[in-house]
Design a protein around this motif. Structure first.
Motif, PDB file in Angstrom:
ATOM      1  N   ALA A 283      48.877  54.221  48.962  1.00 35.85           N
ATOM      2  CA  ALA A 283      48.781  54.731  50.341  1.00 35.85           C
ATOM      3  C   ALA A 283      50.136  54.695  51.024  1.00 35.85           C
ATOM      4  N   ILE A 284      50.849  53.601  50.846  1.00 35.07           N
ATOM      5  CA  ILE A 284      52.175  53.472  51.462  1.00 35.07           C
ATOM      6  C   ILE A 284      53.112  54.556  50.955  1.00 35.07           C
ATOM      7  N   SER A 285      53.105  54.778  49.650  1.00 33.97           N
ATOM      8  CA  SER A 285      54.039  55.745  49.061  1.00 33.97           C
ATOM      9  C   SER A 285      53.732  57.175  49.489  1.00 33.97           C
ATOM     10  N   GLN A 286      52.459  57.502  49.658  1.00 32.55           N
ATOM     11  CA  GLN A 286      52.105  58.884  49.982  1.00 32.55           C
ATOM     12  C   GLN A 286      52.114  59.169  51.480  1.00 32.55           C
ATOM     13  N   HIS A 300      48.220  40.690  43.740  1.00 33.20           N
ATOM     14  CA  HIS A 300      47.470  41.530  42.806  1.00 33.20           C
ATOM     15  C   HIS A 300      48.149  42.876  42.536  1.00 33.20           C
ATOM     16  N   VAL A 301      49.349  43.049  43.004  1.00 36.65           N
ATOM     17  CA  VAL A 301      50.086  44.286  42.733  1.00 36.65           C
ATOM     18  C   VAL A 301      50.659  44.215  41.323  1.00 36.65           C
ATOM     19  N   THR A 302      50.504  45.286  40.573  1.00 33.95           N
ATOM     20  CA  THR A 302      50.952  45.310  39.188  1.00 33.95           C
ATOM     21  C   THR A 302      52.137  46.252  39.009  1.00 33.95           C
ATOM     22  N   ASP A 303      52.617  46.331  37.772  1.00 32.05           N
ATOM     23  CA  ASP A 303      53.763  47.189  37.451  1.00 32.05           C
ATOM     24  C   ASP A 303      53.495  48.646  37.802  1.00 32.05           C
ATOM     25  N   THR A 304      52.255  49.071  37.639  1.00 35.40           N
ATOM     26  CA  THR A 304      51.907  50.479  37.884  1.00 35.40           C
ATOM     27  C   THR A 304      52.248  50.912  39.298  1.00 35.40           C
ATOM     28  N   ALA A 305      52.029  50.028  40.265  1.00 27.97           N
ATOM     29  CA  ALA A 305      52.233  50.386  41.671  1.00 27.97           C
ATOM     30  C   ALA A 305      53.676  50.769  41.961  1.00 27.97           C
ATOM     31  N   LEU A 306      54.628  50.200  41.231  1.00 24.00           N
ATOM     32  CA  LEU A 306      56.037  50.446  41.528  1.00 24.00           C
ATOM     33  C   LEU A 306      56.506  51.818  41.041  1.00 24.00           C
ATOM     34  N   ALA A 307      55.628  52.558  40.409  1.00 24.24           N
ATOM     35  CA  ALA A 307      55.972  53.923  39.994  1.00 24.24           C
ATOM     36  C   ALA A 307      55.440  54.965  40.972  1.00 24.24           C
ATOM     37  N   TYR A 308      54.754  54.512  42.036  1.00 24.53           N
ATOM     38  CA  TYR A 308      54.121  55.446  42.961  1.00 24.53           C
ATOM     39  C   TYR A 308      55.092  56.080  43.963  1.00 24.53           C
ATOM     40  N   PHE A 309      56.232  55.477  44.182  1.00 22.69           N
ATOM     41  CA  PHE A 309      57.120  55.955  45.243  1.00 22.69           C
ATOM     42  C   PHE A 309      57.627  57.360  44.939  1.00 22.69           C
ATOM     43  N   THR A 310      57.757  58.146  46.007  1.00 20.97           N
ATOM     44  CA  THR A 310      58.135  59.542  45.865  1.00 20.97           C
ATOM     45  C   THR A 310      59.649  59.709  45.888  1.00 20.97           C
ATOM     46  N   GLY A 314      62.705  57.494  47.524  1.00 17.56           N
ATOM     47  CA  GLY A 314      63.839  57.095  46.705  1.00 17.56           C
ATOM     48  C   GLY A 314      65.158  57.346  47.397  1.00 17.56           C
ATOM     49  N   TYR A 315      65.151  58.312  48.309  1.00 12.88           N
ATOM     50  CA  TYR A 315      66.364  58.632  49.059  1.00 12.88           C
ATOM     51  C   TYR A 315      66.495  57.777  50.311  1.00 12.88           C
ATOM     52  N   THR A 316      65.384  57.487  50.978  1.00 17.63           N
ATOM     53  CA  THR A 316      65.435  56.813  52.289  1.00 17.63           C
ATOM     54  C   THR A 316      65.297  55.290  52.213  1.00 17.63           C
ATOM     55  N   THR A 317      64.549  54.782  51.252  1.00 18.72           N
ATOM     56  CA  THR A 317      64.254  53.348  51.217  1.00 18.72           C
ATOM     57  C   THR A 317      65.463  52.563  50.726  1.00 18.72           C
ATOM     58  N   HIS A 318      65.955  51.654  51.578  1.00 23.72           N
ATOM     59  CA  HIS A 318      67.132  50.858  51.225  1.00 23.72           C
ATOM     60  C   HIS A 318      66.812  49.365  51.081  1.00 23.72           C
ATOM     61  N   THR A 319      65.610  48.935  51.534  1.00 30.04           N
ATOM     62  CA  THR A 319      65.252  47.515  51.464  1.00 30.04           C
ATOM     63  C   THR A 319      63.877  47.351  50.840  1.00 30.04           C
ATOM     64  N   VAL A 337      63.417  50.700  39.570  1.00 26.65           N
ATOM     65  CA  VAL A 337      64.806  51.179  39.613  1.00 26.65           C
ATOM     66  C   VAL A 337      64.878  52.685  39.480  1.00 26.65           C
ATOM     67  N   HIS A 338      63.885  53.292  38.841  1.00 24.41           N
ATOM     68  CA  HIS A 338      63.881  54.747  38.743  1.00 24.41           C
ATOM     69  C   HIS A 338      63.283  55.406  39.980  1.00 24.41           C
ATOM     70  N   SER A 339      62.351  54.723  40.636  1.00 28.95           N
ATOM     71  CA  SER A 339      61.725  55.279  41.842  1.00 28.95           C
ATOM     72  C   SER A 339      62.588  55.086  43.082  1.00 28.95           C
ATOM     73  N   LEU A 340      63.324  53.968  43.164  1.00 30.13           N
ATOM     74  CA  LEU A 340      64.100  53.632  44.369  1.00 30.13           C
ATOM     75  C   LEU A 340      65.542  53.323  43.990  1.00 30.13           C
ATOM     76  N   PRO A 341      66.303  54.334  43.630  1.00 33.44           N
ATOM     77  CA  PRO A 341      67.664  54.085  43.125  1.00 33.44           C
ATOM     78  C   PRO A 341      68.694  53.751  44.189  1.00 33.44           C
ATOM     79  N   ASN A 342      68.354  53.902  45.474  1.00 32.92           N
ATOM     80  CA  ASN A 342      69.333  53.704  46.543  1.00 32.92           C
ATOM     81  C   ASN A 342      69.162  52.387  47.277  1.00 32.92           C
TER      82      ASN A 342
END
Length: 500
Positions: A283-286, A300-310, A314-319, A337-342
């Motif tokens: 929900a947060i990512s979308q 309860h957050v798993t590895d899968t959740a960290l691939a949801y970011f758009t 990836g361009y705006t999120t810095h923290t 690291v692939h979803s949030l490179p900045n």
């Protein structure tokens, strides 16, 4: 309460989260707190001399408890001796209240002193020297002082903290009446922290705070029973909110986030909320394309959740702060690291399954990092520090608290980092005197924490005087930190705050 300035007791210690407690008042608002913004240095322990005394209403106006005289011939101690009207509140005081307060003509002293006491140009400069708690007390002296002190400029960066019981007055018949928040509006507060509130309390707050619809930019709800419906109403009605914190709120669900989150939110913090899992991250990512900061403590957050970011995030999120996300592994780090490179700020504190390989992924892909927190990651070893030193050339802050496998070899790698300003090594139980020698050439260091390092001796610690630009040194619970050592530091590191 005794006045610390007279030597009776030490001043109260400022809690680590920045909360400043205000004395209790009869109208129910007096026990509210005011909290400062995020401290420049995390987890800093306060020094007694740096924390102002907090006076109770009974003592606030006694002439034998003087406020420091900063202007001559004006004596603030004399002016503070003016009694306050019964029931006056330190915060939330309406502009129409306090009609029995003394006028300038009734203030003690000569006519020239009375004139100086209400000169707005003098007061506008003088009141900058006082803490938030002292300003609340000084605002009770007279209407002139309150008029000056209630200017929004004196309250920038402060957030009122209101508990449920402080939001209501009990009428003679037993009914509850929501308190007036006009005093907060006059001072222009654009952020609030509400503790223990329900959906109804939030609705009452929205209806009674004049700036709630557009003027409130930040809302924090802690240990509250807000439901999906309450969350939806709050974010729908309070159109100005761009920063949202939900802590210890266990009655809203992931479905509530889907129906409530608005694209205007740029900073979100969710911690200790039992219903938050992977769907919440979806929900947060979308729904939050403009997200710049995400703080998440979710078991309860798993590895899968960290691939949801758009790609937009990836361009705006810095923290990104992932605290005690126990299910996150190196696979999750790959997704991140692939979803949030900045990212420029990253915390993996308490992500106990992350290993050196995960840190290598971070170092190779997040070259813009300026702050990295790996505290409470027991699988991190010296090899991770080598990756950090080789690739993260812009890193300014590194937190390694409770990384029990780090040794002197790891510190030798860090010694090559010319940009590092803050280094936390609390309870790193294998660090020894030889490791400290590697740090002595790091001229960029301004803050060093060695609290709880059991193998450091007085001899090894004394060498830290070579770090002449050091501004803060924490040696709490260090066996080698003796009274003689602190005296030695006071002589040879006069500009450094040494925390015992």
């Amino acid at each position: 309460m005794s006045n610390p300035r007279n030597g009776d007791t030490k001043p109260p210690c400022l809690p680590r989260n920045g909360l400043v407690k205000i004395p209790t008042q009869p109208n129910g608002l007096g026990s509210a707190s005011i909290t400062k913004g995020t401290p420049a240095v995390k987890n800093r322990l306060c020094q007694p001399s740096s924390v102002p005394a907090i006076l109770s209403p009974a003592l606030a106006h006694r002439s034998d408890l003087p406020i420091p005289s900063l202007a001559s011939p004006l004596s603030l101690a004399t002016l503070a001796s003016v009694s306050s009207p019964p029931g006056a509140s330190l915060v939330g005081l309406n502009a129409s209240e306090g009609s029995e307060q003394p006028s300038p003509e009734r203030l003690p002293g000569s006519p020239s002193e009375r004139q100086l006491a209400v000169d707005e140009k003098i007061l506008n400069r003088l009141f900058w020297y006082f803490s938030a708690c002292e300003k609340c007390v000084l605002a009770q002296v007279c209407k002139a002082w309150r008029r000056v002190l209630y200017q929004p400029k004196f309250w920038v960066g402060l957030t009122p903290v209101l508990h449920t019981k402080e939001l209501y007055n009990i009428l003679p018949g037993g009914e509850k009446e929501f308190v007036s928040l006009q005093g907060f509006a006059v001072r222009g507060f654009d952020g609030f922290c509400l503790v223990g509130v329900s959906d109804l309390d939030i609705c009452e707050f929205i209806d009674n705070y004049p700036l709630s619809k557009k003027g409130v930019k930040s809302m924090s709800l802690k240990r509250s029973t807000i439901t999906d419906a309450g969350l939806e109403v709050m974010l729908e009605q309070m159109q100005g909110v761009v920063r949202l914190e939900l802590s210890g709120c266990n009655d809203f669900t992931e479905a509530g986030l889907w129906s409530s989150l608005n694209a205007r939110i740029t900073a979100l913090s969710v911690s200790d909320c039992i219903n938050v899992a992977d769907d919440a991250i979806a929900a947060i990512s979308q729904l939050l394309p403009n997200l710049t900061e995400l703080n998440l403590q979710a078991y309860h957050v798993t590895d899968t959740a960290l691939a949801y970011f758009t790609a937009k995030q990836g361009y705006t999120t810095h923290t990104l702060r992932l605290n005690s996300c126990w299910e996150i592994t190196n696979h999750g780090v790959v997704n991140m690291v692939h979803s949030l490179p900045n990212l420029s700020v990253l915390s993996l504190s308490g992500c106990s399954k992350v290993t050196d390989d995960g840190v290598e992924l971070v170092a190779e892909n997040l070259r813009k990092l300026r702050s990295l927190d790996l505290s409470w990651c027991p699988r991190i070893t010296d090899m991770a520090l080598e990756y950090i030193a080789c690739d993260l050339h812009k890193l300014e802050e590194l937190v390694l608290d409770r990384c029990v496998r780090i040794t002197d070899t790891g510190l030798s790698y860090l010694s090559t980092m010319s940009s590092l300003r803050s280094l936390y090594l609390r309870w790193c139980c294998q660090v020894q005197d030889f490791g400290l020698k590697h740090l002595l050439g790091m001229g960029s260091l301004r803050l060093l924490s060695l609290a709880g390092c059991p193998l450091l001796t007085t001899t090894g610690l004394s060498g830290l005087v070579q770090l002449q630009d050091l501004e803060e040194l924490e040696l709490t619970n260090c066996p080698g930190a003796t009274p003689e050592l602190f005296k030695y530091f006071s002589q040879h590191l006069p500009c450094c705050m040494v925390i015992e």
